[in-house]
Design a protein around this motif. Structure first.
Motif, PDB file in Angstrom:
ATOM      1  N   LYS A   9      -9.664  10.024  12.103  1.00  0.00           N
ATOM      2  CA  LYS A   9      -9.405   8.727  11.496  1.00  0.00           C
ATOM      3  C   LYS A   9      -8.372   8.004  12.352  1.00  0.00           C
ATOM      4  O   LYS A   9      -7.443   8.631  12.879  1.00  0.00           O
ATOM      5  N   GLN A  10      -8.529   6.684  12.492  1.00  0.00           N
ATOM      6  CA  GLN A  10      -7.568   5.899  13.269  1.00  0.00           C
ATOM      7  C   GLN A  10      -7.169   4.661  12.470  1.00  0.00           C
ATOM      8  O   GLN A  10      -7.999   4.026  11.808  1.00  0.00           O
ATOM      9  N   PHE A  11      -5.876   4.335  12.559  1.00  0.00           N
ATOM     10  CA  PHE A  11      -5.317   3.205  11.827  1.00  0.00           C
ATOM     11  C   PHE A  11      -4.395   2.418  12.756  1.00  0.00           C
ATOM     12  O   PHE A  11      -3.823   2.968  13.694  1.00  0.00           O
ATOM     13  N   MET A  16       2.921  -7.128  13.211  1.00  0.00           N
ATOM     14  CA  MET A  16       2.308  -8.432  13.435  1.00  0.00           C
ATOM     15  C   MET A  16       1.768  -8.980  12.110  1.00  0.00           C
ATOM     16  O   MET A  16       1.317  -8.212  11.257  1.00  0.00           O
ATOM     17  N   GLU A  17       1.819 -10.299  11.958  1.00  0.00           N
ATOM     18  CA  GLU A  17       1.270 -10.936  10.760  1.00  0.00           C
ATOM     19  C   GLU A  17      -0.214 -10.591  10.633  1.00  0.00           C
ATOM     20  O   GLU A  17      -0.947 -10.563  11.619  1.00  0.00           O
ATOM     21  N   MET A  18      -0.652 -10.313   9.417  1.00  0.00           N
ATOM     22  CA  MET A  18      -1.963  -9.706   9.175  1.00  0.00           C
ATOM     23  C   MET A  18      -3.124 -10.519   9.738  1.00  0.00           C
ATOM     24  O   MET A  18      -4.023  -9.973  10.374  1.00  0.00           O
ATOM     25  N   ASN A  19      -3.158 -11.814   9.500  1.00  0.00           N
ATOM     26  CA  ASN A  19      -4.272 -12.625   9.982  1.00  0.00           C
ATOM     27  C   ASN A  19      -4.317 -12.671  11.501  1.00  0.00           C
ATOM     28  O   ASN A  19      -5.397 -12.599  12.111  1.00  0.00           O
ATOM     29  N   MET A  20      -3.150 -12.765  12.121  1.00  0.00           N
ATOM     30  CA  MET A  20      -3.084 -12.748  13.577  1.00  0.00           C
ATOM     31  C   MET A  20      -3.563 -11.403  14.127  1.00  0.00           C
ATOM     32  O   MET A  20      -4.280 -11.336  15.133  1.00  0.00           O
ATOM     33  N   SER A  52      -3.457  -2.525   9.390  1.00  0.00           N
ATOM     34  CA  SER A  52      -2.396  -2.938   8.462  1.00  0.00           C
ATOM     35  C   SER A  52      -1.332  -3.749   9.191  1.00  0.00           C
ATOM     36  O   SER A  52      -0.651  -3.251  10.090  1.00  0.00           O
ATOM     37  N   GLY A  53      -1.210  -5.014   8.811  1.00  0.00           N
ATOM     38  CA  GLY A  53      -0.141  -5.872   9.311  1.00  0.00           C
ATOM     39  C   GLY A  53       0.778  -6.264   8.171  1.00  0.00           C
ATOM     40  O   GLY A  53       0.682  -5.735   7.069  1.00  0.00           O
ATOM     41  N   ILE A  54       1.679  -7.207   8.433  1.00  0.00           N
ATOM     42  CA  ILE A  54       2.605  -7.654   7.391  1.00  0.00           C
ATOM     43  C   ILE A  54       2.237  -9.064   6.933  1.00  0.00           C
ATOM     44  O   ILE A  54       1.426  -9.740   7.558  1.00  0.00           O
ATOM     45  N   GLY A 112       3.208   1.814   5.813  1.00  0.00           N
ATOM     46  CA  GLY A 112       2.828   3.165   6.217  1.00  0.00           C
ATOM     47  C   GLY A 112       2.635   4.082   5.019  1.00  0.00           C
ATOM     48  O   GLY A 112       1.663   4.850   4.956  1.00  0.00           O
ATOM     49  N   LYS A 113       3.529   3.983   4.062  1.00  0.00           N
ATOM     50  CA  LYS A 113       3.406   4.793   2.842  1.00  0.00           C
ATOM     51  C   LYS A 113       2.136   4.430   2.074  1.00  0.00           C
ATOM     52  O   LYS A 113       1.456   5.303   1.530  1.00  0.00           O
ATOM     53  N   ASN A 114       1.810   3.149   2.069  1.00  0.00           N
ATOM     54  CA  ASN A 114       0.591   2.707   1.389  1.00  0.00           C
ATOM     55  C   ASN A 114      -0.656   3.257   2.071  1.00  0.00           C
ATOM     56  O   ASN A 114      -1.630   3.637   1.393  1.00  0.00           O
ATOM     57  N   LEU A 115      -0.636   3.310   3.417  1.00  0.00           N
ATOM     58  CA  LEU A 115      -1.766   3.904   4.144  1.00  0.00           C
ATOM     59  C   LEU A 115      -1.956   5.367   3.747  1.00  0.00           C
ATOM     60  O   LEU A 115      -3.082   5.823   3.532  1.00  0.00           O
ATOM     61  N   PHE A 116      -0.858   6.100   3.688  1.00  0.00           N
ATOM     62  CA  PHE A 116      -0.921   7.520   3.328  1.00  0.00           C
ATOM     63  C   PHE A 116      -1.534   7.704   1.943  1.00  0.00           C
ATOM     64  O   PHE A 116      -2.396   8.569   1.743  1.00  0.00           O
ATOM     65  N   LEU A 117      -1.090   6.881   0.999  1.00  0.00           N
ATOM     66  CA  LEU A 117      -1.589   7.007  -0.366  1.00  0.00           C
ATOM     67  C   LEU A 117      -3.067   6.620  -0.463  1.00  0.00           C
ATOM     68  O   LEU A 117      -3.883   7.341  -1.055  1.00  0.00           O
TER      69      LEU A 117
END
Length: 212
Positions: free
Chosen positions: A104-106, A111-115, A133-135, A147-152
């Motif tokens: 799996k790769q993430f 960087m701002e999410m849309n950009m 996953s951006g901000i 990062g924690k959200n990705l793990f969950l």
């Protein structure tokens, strides 16, 4: 790398070779304010997270000007130059190799999410990732919560995950997540700054991963 089931990639400076356009963008702003310009070497010494601290290090005075306007000014400069940047060639090799190995790769980026979405689509690499996953803003703050959200969300186990990054903040993220980490010295911070973190895996470039 065979023991890892998932790879978390930082984007800027790790996958994306955007160092020169970042320096050009900030130097335009420094020149306008009659502040000393940055070289590649001095940039890698002063760049840090959160990026507001970096701006202050190079001479911006947020008692006299607005941080929000300054951040937007940089993004305007950077966005114009973004199409001139590309993925590191060795990163493309690894993305393909890890995909073939079934990892799996993430992407976990400040960087701002849309950009970020636009950039990965423009470079035709979005198919490699289970999630990008951006901000939600342009201020390049911490990535730890995302990062924690990705793990969950993806039920990742720390012992199965390796994070690739190019900054001291990437090591902070890896430590918060409890996962393995490789820091690459071809990005936005000098190898001396990376070594100061105590990270046991510091490499010159992603080529060192390919040859492992």
């Amino acid at each position: 790398m065979h023991k890892f089931k998932a790879i978390i990639w930082d984007y800027n400076g790790t996958l994306l070779n955007d160092i020169e356009i970042g320096i050009e963008s900030i130097n335009l702003m420094l020149s306008k304010r009659n502040l000393p310009l940055l070289t590649s070497e001095s940039y890698r010494e002063v760049f840090t997270f959160p990026v507001k601290d970096y701006y202050e290090r190079v001479g911006f005075d947020f008692q006299k000007e607005d941080w929000d306007l300054t951040a937007h000014e940089f993004i305007a400069n950077y966005t114009k130059r973004l199409p001139h940047s590309d993925i590191f060639p060795e990163a493309r090799i690894l993305l393909d190799l890890f995909k073939k190995q079934g990892k799996k790769q993430f992407i976990l980026s400040a960087m701002e999410m849309n950009m970020l979405k636009d950039s990965t689509q423009e470079l035709n690499i979005q198919q490699f990732f289970n999630e990008v996953s951006g901000i939600n803003d342009i201020y390049a703050s911490s990535k730890i919560e995302n990062g924690k959200n990705l793990f969950l969300k993806h039920k990742l186990k720390a012992e199965d995950v390796c994070l690739f990054g190019d900054t001291t903040h990437d090591y902070e993220v890896a430590q918060s997540l409890g996962c393995h980490c490789y820091l690459i010295a071809s990005g936005h911070q000098s190898i001396e700054k990376l070594k100061a973190t105590g990270c046991p895996n510091i490499i010159e470039s992603l080529n060192d991963i390919i040859t492992e």
